[in-house]
Design a protein around this motif. Structure first.
Motif, short mmCIF file in Angstrom:
data_model
loop_
_atom_site.label_atom_id
_atom_site.label_comp_id
_atom_site.label_asym_id
_atom_site.label_seq_id
_atom_site.Cartn_x
_atom_site.Cartn_y
_atom_site.Cartn_z
N LEU A 14 3.42 5.75 67.97
CA LEU A 14 3.88 4.37 67.85
C LEU A 14 5.28 4.42 67.26
CD1 LEU A 14 3.40 1.29 67.94
CD2 LEU A 14 2.48 1.49 65.60
N VAL A 15 6.25 3.84 67.96
CA VAL A 15 7.63 3.85 67.48
C VAL A 15 7.75 2.88 66.32
CG1 VAL A 15 10.05 3.56 68.10
CG2 VAL A 15 8.42 4.39 69.83
N ASP A 21 17.66 3.79 65.47
CA ASP A 21 19.02 4.05 64.98
C ASP A 21 19.91 2.82 65.15
OD1 ASP A 21 19.81 4.00 67.68
OD2 ASP A 21 20.02 6.17 67.82
N GLU A 22 21.18 3.00 64.88
CA GLU A 22 22.15 1.91 64.92
C GLU A 22 22.32 1.31 66.32
OE1 GLU A 22 22.77 4.95 63.60
OE2 GLU A 22 22.67 4.41 61.49
N LEU A 23 21.92 2.05 67.36
CA LEU A 23 22.03 1.56 68.73
C LEU A 23 20.79 0.77 69.16
CD1 LEU A 23 23.63 4.69 70.41
CD2 LEU A 23 24.77 2.64 69.53
N GLY A 24 19.79 0.67 68.27
CA GLY A 24 18.63 -0.17 68.53
C GLY A 24 17.48 0.52 69.25
N HIS A 25 17.56 1.83 69.39
CA HIS A 25 16.44 2.55 70.02
C HIS A 25 16.10 3.79 69.20
CE1 HIS A 25 19.43 5.41 71.54
NE2 HIS A 25 20.10 4.39 72.04
N ALA A 26 15.02 4.46 69.56
CA ALA A 26 14.60 5.65 68.81
C ALA A 26 15.72 6.69 68.84
CB ALA A 26 13.31 6.22 69.39
N ASN A 27 16.03 7.23 67.68
CA ASN A 27 17.09 8.21 67.54
C ASN A 27 16.67 9.54 68.16
OD1 ASN A 27 18.50 10.50 65.85
ND2 ASN A 27 19.79 8.67 65.71
N ASN A 28 17.64 10.27 68.70
CA ASN A 28 17.32 11.54 69.37
C ASN A 28 16.68 12.54 68.42
OD1 ASN A 28 19.97 11.67 68.17
ND2 ASN A 28 20.30 13.60 69.22
N THR A 29 16.99 12.49 67.13
CA THR A 29 16.36 13.43 66.19
C THR A 29 14.87 13.13 66.03
OG1 THR A 29 16.93 12.09 64.26
CG2 THR A 29 18.51 13.79 64.92
N VAL A 30 14.48 11.88 66.23
CA VAL A 30 13.08 11.50 66.13
C VAL A 30 12.28 12.12 67.28
CG1 VAL A 30 11.47 9.54 66.17
CG2 VAL A 30 13.61 9.38 64.88
N TYR A 31 12.88 12.15 68.46
CA TYR A 31 12.21 12.78 69.60
C TYR A 31 11.91 14.26 69.29
CZ TYR A 31 13.45 8.80 72.62
OH TYR A 31 13.57 7.57 73.18
N GLU A 78 4.34 1.92 72.37
CA GLU A 78 3.27 2.89 72.27
C GLU A 78 3.54 3.97 73.31
OE1 GLU A 78 -0.49 0.91 72.65
OE2 GLU A 78 -0.19 -0.23 70.81
N LEU A 79 3.63 5.21 72.84
CA LEU A 79 4.01 6.32 73.69
C LEU A 79 2.93 7.39 73.68
CD1 LEU A 79 7.64 6.78 72.28
CD2 LEU A 79 6.90 5.23 74.10
N VAL A 80 3.00 8.28 74.67
CA VAL A 80 2.15 9.46 74.69
C VAL A 80 3.03 10.66 75.01
CG1 VAL A 80 0.13 10.60 75.68
CG2 VAL A 80 0.22 8.10 75.59
N MET A 81 3.00 11.65 74.11
CA MET A 81 3.71 12.91 74.33
C MET A 81 2.69 13.92 74.84
SD MET A 81 6.63 14.69 73.96
CE MET A 81 7.64 14.01 72.62
N ALA A 82 3.04 14.62 75.91
CA ALA A 82 2.17 15.66 76.47
C ALA A 82 2.89 17.00 76.38
CB ALA A 82 1.84 15.35 77.92
N THR A 83 2.10 18.06 76.22
CA THR A 83 2.68 19.40 76.23
C THR A 83 1.77 20.36 76.96
OG1 THR A 83 3.74 21.14 74.92
CG2 THR A 83 1.72 20.20 74.02
#
Length: 147
Positions: A14-15, A21-31, A78-83
């Motif tokens: 869940l984001v 971040d300042e651009l209004g979306h999930a920051n790349n470091t969070v990914y 709501e996201l799902v990460m798969a590996t």
């Protein structure tokens, strides 16, 4: 979800507001944190967690990340990460493929590959995988590589 490969190990995400971040979306470091958490959870599901790593004086450490950011994630998504483990040499290296999708529309937000190398924890130097790594990580190996 329309997964790149069959039988993924998945992590629900869940984001949160502090992911933005300042651009209004999930920051790349969070990914990157999400990639790490998904990989850890998969390793633990295969019976290889931090306790086992310490007992064996071995760990799988990140050597390289390759990340394609395809679409943005926003607070409340709501996201799902798969590996999947897609390659390993049964000696030093292992590669994981990741795919991140948004639940509401199935859009793929990210694809990534991470190459890990087996290290000796006490020295930080590359060291061959112990037999238990070969056995347990082998259970998570996916035979078909993504395109």
């Amino acid at each position: 979800m329309n997964w790149d490969l069959h039988n993924p190990h998945t992590l629900d995400i869940l984001v949160r507001a502090d992911d933005i971040d300042e651009l209004g979306h999930a920051n790349n470091t969070v990914y990157v944190r999400w990639l790490e958490r998904c990989a850890w959870e998969h390793s633990m599901s295969l019976g290889l967690g931090l306790v086992q790593y310490r007992e064996l004086d071995r760990a799988m450490a990140v050597l390289r990340h390759e990340i394609d950011y395809l679409a943005a994630a926003y607070e409340g998504d709501e996201l799902v990460m798969a590996t999947w483990i897609i390659h390993w040499d049964k000696k030093l290296r292992m590669t994981r493929h990741f795919q991140l999708c948004r639940k509401s529309d199935g859009v793929t937000l990210l694809r990534a590959r991470t190459t890990f190398v087996c290290i000796e924890l006490s020295t930080g130097r590359p060291k061959r995988m112990p037999e238990v790594f070969i056995e347990q990580y082998g259970k998570g190996l996916t035979e078909t590589s993504p395109e």
